[in-house]
Each structure stands twice: as structure tokens, then as C-alpha cells.
Scaffold this motif. Sequence first.
Motif, short mmCIF file in Angstrom:
data_model
loop_
_atom_site.label_atom_id
_atom_site.label_comp_id
_atom_site.label_asym_id
_atom_site.label_seq_id
_atom_site.Cartn_x
_atom_site.Cartn_y
_atom_site.Cartn_z
N LEU A 1 0.83 -1.21 0.00
CA LEU A 1 0.00 0.00 0.00
C LEU A 1 0.86 1.26 0.00
N LYS A 2 1.94 1.25 0.78
CA LYS A 2 2.86 2.40 0.79
C LYS A 2 3.50 2.59 -0.58
N ASN A 3 3.95 1.50 -1.18
CA ASN A 3 4.55 1.60 -2.51
C ASN A 3 3.59 2.22 -3.50
N PHE A 4 2.31 1.80 -3.44
CA PHE A 4 1.33 2.34 -4.38
C PHE A 4 0.98 3.79 -4.05
N CYS A 5 0.56 4.04 -2.83
CA CYS A 5 0.07 5.37 -2.46
C CYS A 5 1.15 6.44 -2.49
N VAL A 6 2.28 6.14 -1.89
CA VAL A 6 3.33 7.15 -1.74
C VAL A 6 4.27 7.18 -2.93
N ILE B 1 4.16 5.46 -6.02
CA ILE B 1 3.60 5.48 -7.37
C ILE B 1 2.67 6.69 -7.56
N CYS B 2 1.77 6.92 -6.59
CA CYS B 2 0.78 8.00 -6.72
C CYS B 2 1.24 9.32 -6.12
N SER B 3 2.37 9.33 -5.44
CA SER B 3 2.93 10.54 -4.83
C SER B 3 1.99 11.17 -3.80
N ALA B 4 1.27 10.35 -3.04
CA ALA B 4 0.41 10.86 -1.98
C ALA B 4 1.28 11.45 -0.87
N PRO B 5 0.86 12.58 -0.32
CA PRO B 5 1.66 13.17 0.77
C PRO B 5 1.58 12.31 2.02
N THR B 6 2.62 12.38 2.83
CA THR B 6 2.67 11.58 4.06
C THR B 6 2.63 12.46 5.31
N ASP B 7 2.38 13.74 5.15
CA ASP B 7 2.44 14.65 6.30
C ASP B 7 1.05 14.97 6.87
N TRP B 8 0.04 14.20 6.52
CA TRP B 8 -1.31 14.45 7.05
C TRP B 8 -1.55 13.58 8.28
N LYS B 9 -2.51 14.01 9.07
CA LYS B 9 -2.91 13.26 10.25
C LYS B 9 -4.42 13.05 10.17
N MET B 10 -4.87 11.84 10.48
CA MET B 10 -6.29 11.53 10.40
C MET B 10 -7.11 12.50 11.24
N ASN B 11 -6.60 12.87 12.41
CA ASN B 11 -7.31 13.80 13.26
C ASN B 11 -7.53 15.14 12.54
#
Length: 148
Positions: A76-81, A83-93
Motif C-alpha cells: 500500500l505504501k509503494n502504491f500510495c506514496v 507510485i501515486c505521490s500521496a503526501p505523508t504529512d497528514w494526520k487523520m485527526n
Amino acid sequence: AAVAEDLFFGIDGSGEDNIVWMSHGDKVTALPEAWESIACTDNSPHAAVAGPLGAHIYGLQFHPEVTHSKRGKDILKNFCVDICSAPTDWKMNDIATEFIEEVRNKVGPNGHVIGAVSGGVDSSVAAVLLNKAIGTRFHAIMVDNGCL
């Protein structure tokens, strides 16, 4: 293949790395033109597939999100981050807080919202957040979609 290396980066595919959860007996038996199989099991010749080279379209027959899939989080990390370049600095809250504030702003101090709730995760989470945002001005309507 390059697409398999992207999705399965850091996973060698042997031993514990290749344990995944497939909770059903159905399987893909043929692929569209220009698609390729990038993972298989004894029962499924196409447990993971990739679309035409460069398209970054993938399909998984297994569940990477469950704990039984030993390297599912990595997939999932390989795909989201990666491949898709999703940011990782968000928080669910932060997302929940922002949604609640957005609802309050759109609905205003006196508005009401009607929402359909099926009992699934998506509509249930939406109902909880709407209730937190506007309280009793949110009116949930239970929809029996036959899956309950």
C-alpha cells in the motif's frame, strides 16, 4: 517487469514476504490486451495485475490491508506514496477536524442535514462526523441495501 518492481519494491516474494490473505475462491482467468500478471498463487494465475506499461494501473485479488498479508502495508505504501505521490504529512485527526469545521461552515448555525446510512463503514463514519459537527441537526436515515 518494471511495474512489478514498483508495486512490490522491497519485497522479495519468498518465505513470509509472499503470504497474503485471499478470502474467496473466485479468480481472474484472462487479462485484457497489454495487461500483465505480476503475482500469482497456486489457485490464482493473476493474483496481482498491471495495466499497460506507464499507466500505473494495478489490480489485486488479495487483501493488502489485513494483518494476514504480511507485507500488505509495504504494498500500500509503494502504491500510495511511491507510485501515486500521496503526501505523508497528514494526520487523520486533522482530516476529521477539517471536515467537521467545513460542515459547520456550510450548514450554518440553523441548517439541517439528512444523510443515508447503510451500516457500512463509509456511511457510518460520515454519520459520526456529521453528528459531531452539527449534533441533532443531522438526521440519519437507515437504508437497508440488502447487505445487513
